[in-house]
Design a protein around this motif. Structure first.
Motif: not given
Length: 435
Positions: A67, A71, A78, A81-82, A85, A96, A152, A197
């Motif tokens: 992940l 990310y 952010a 990007s989630v 994914i 995820r 997230p 992060f």
């Protein structure tokens, strides 16, 4: 407990023997988790949860690494990007959901592991260091999970970070500087995301290191058991492999089936819908709550509503952290010579009251901060601290315990005759029993 046969172990395969002579890794594995590690023969399925916690950590590390490749720790990217994914990365949705629900399962097995230790007295001598290192792992898990929940960058992520870091602001004099240092500013933003992060990525490896120390500390006195009686003869033990590797394998199968059901059929059941809304500092959610595994501590935090000498917020922060720190002193608060709750009738009653109390705290922590939940939280908080600070010390002095079995074998065989072998005799075969 010593393991002389582990020192004498030699691999049969020539290649493995060549490796073992130059780097004794096969010997180490054999002595740690193989046939060279004697384990009490009466362990029940509650002893599976330590292994399951290790498997859960491995799942978190593997899914987290993948992940992290996709990310973007940016206040503006952010959330997107989630979503990237979830929608565009091959099997990204699976990774995820496995990561998010894997965290919940990690806490489930850890909580069961902790309460098993409380019931069977795993914190008592000579295993105090095992207990203390386990609590360090628990604290690191909480820090890692909190920072992961922020990443997230949905509404609950942003406001959760705002509320939790705001707790440090309640500390007199140094609180606000600490809060600003944690966030890298006056509110959660780009700097906070970068910090969270990097730490969220790093801490699982720190947890893995402490787990190695935890297992090392466990191997010195050896595993506890449901009777709380020390190992006296080799008849009391069986090799870890194949007996408990098979038992742990069965538990692992159940664990993975339950995780798969949640991931494939109810992936958002343990989450919060507001976290699918991009973070908005100008819109406060109607009900801010952390993840479910923090709810008991959140209820303790909110139980203090009146200023008394110190501000109520500061009392809540002290109580919340104190509820965990208190567990570090448990080996010295409970002085009963009997370890297992099976032989402590009064202790067993109060233990189940504690379990119900923690469940009530969890329910109130997830409920709105209004009556009657606040009052129930206050009563449950009072009992939580009274259990460890008042009830356990008194019980350990006045409780009349049941007679302990003379040996582990006696508790398993219930009076059947067995051929006893002295400890350290080198035998790792299954016990021979004659009626």
């Amino acid at each position: 407990m010593s393991f002389p046969w582990a020192e004498e172990y030699k691999p049969q395969n020539p290649f493995m023997r060549w490796i073992d002579d130059r780097l004794p890794l096969p010997r180490l594995v054999y002595g740690a988790v193989g046939g060279g590690y004697p384990v009490p023969r009466n362990l029940n399925y509650f002893w599976n949860f330590g292994v399951l916690a290790g498997i859960a950590l491995a799942i978190q590390i593997v899914t987290g690494i993948v992940l992290a490749m996709h990310y973007v720790p940016s206040g503006t990217e952010a959330f997107a990007s989630v979503e990237h994914i979830m929608r565009n990365v091959n099997q990204g949705w699976l990774l995820r959901y496995a990561h998010a629900n894997g965290a919940s399962f990690f806490f489930i097995v850890t909580y069961i592991h902790i309460f098993r230790g409380l019931y069977y007295g795993s914190y008592k001598a000579p295993r105090e260091m095992v207990w203390l290192l386990g609590l360090v792992i628990f604290l690191l898990m909480m820090a890692t999970a909190f920072m992961g929940y922020v990443l997230p960058w949905g509404q609950m992520s942003f406001w959760g970070a705002k509320v939790i870091t705001g707790l440090f602001g309640a500390i007199p004099l140094v609180g606000e500087p600490i809060q600003q240092w944690l966030l890298g500013g006056f509110a959660p933003d780009q700097a906070a995301l970068n910090r969270f992060f990097s730490l969220h990525y790093l801490l699982p490896f720190v947890i893995a290191g402490v787990i190695i120390l935890h297992i090392w500390a466990l191997h010195i006195p050896g595993s506890g058991n449901p009777t709380g009686v020390d190992v006296k003869t080799a008849q009391d033990t069986v090799p870890f492999h194949p007996y408990y590797t098979a038992k742990d394998g069965f538990g692992l199968g159940i664990f993975l089936i339950l995780l798969a059901i949640l991931v494939f059929y109810a992936p958002n059941y343990l989450g919060h819908a507001d976290n699918y809304i991009p973070a908005n500092p100008l819109s406060t959610p109607a009900h801010i709550v952390p993840e479910w595994y923090f709810w008991p501590f959140y209820a303790i935090l909110r139980a203090f509503t009146v200023d008394f000498i110190l501000p109520a917020k500061l009392w809540g922060v002290i109580a919340m952290f104190g509820s965990i720190i208190l567990l570090f002193f448990l080996p010295w608060l409970d002085k009963s010579p009997v370890r297992s709750g099976n032989y402590r009738p009064r202790f067993r009653q109060f233990f189940w009251i504690l379990v119900i109390d923690v469940l009530i705290l969890g329910y109130c922590g997830g409920a709105p901060a209004e009556e009657p939940y606040v009052m129930i939280s206050q009563l449950a908080t009072i009992y939580y601290f009274a259990h460890f600070l008042i009830i356990l010390p008194i019980l350990s002095s006045v409780e009349r315990t049941l007679p302990l079995p003379n040996s582990i074998s006696e508790s398993v065989l219930h009076g059947e005759k067995q051929e006893a072998a002295p400890i350290g005799s080198g035998s790792t075969s299954a016990p021979t029993v004659t009626a």
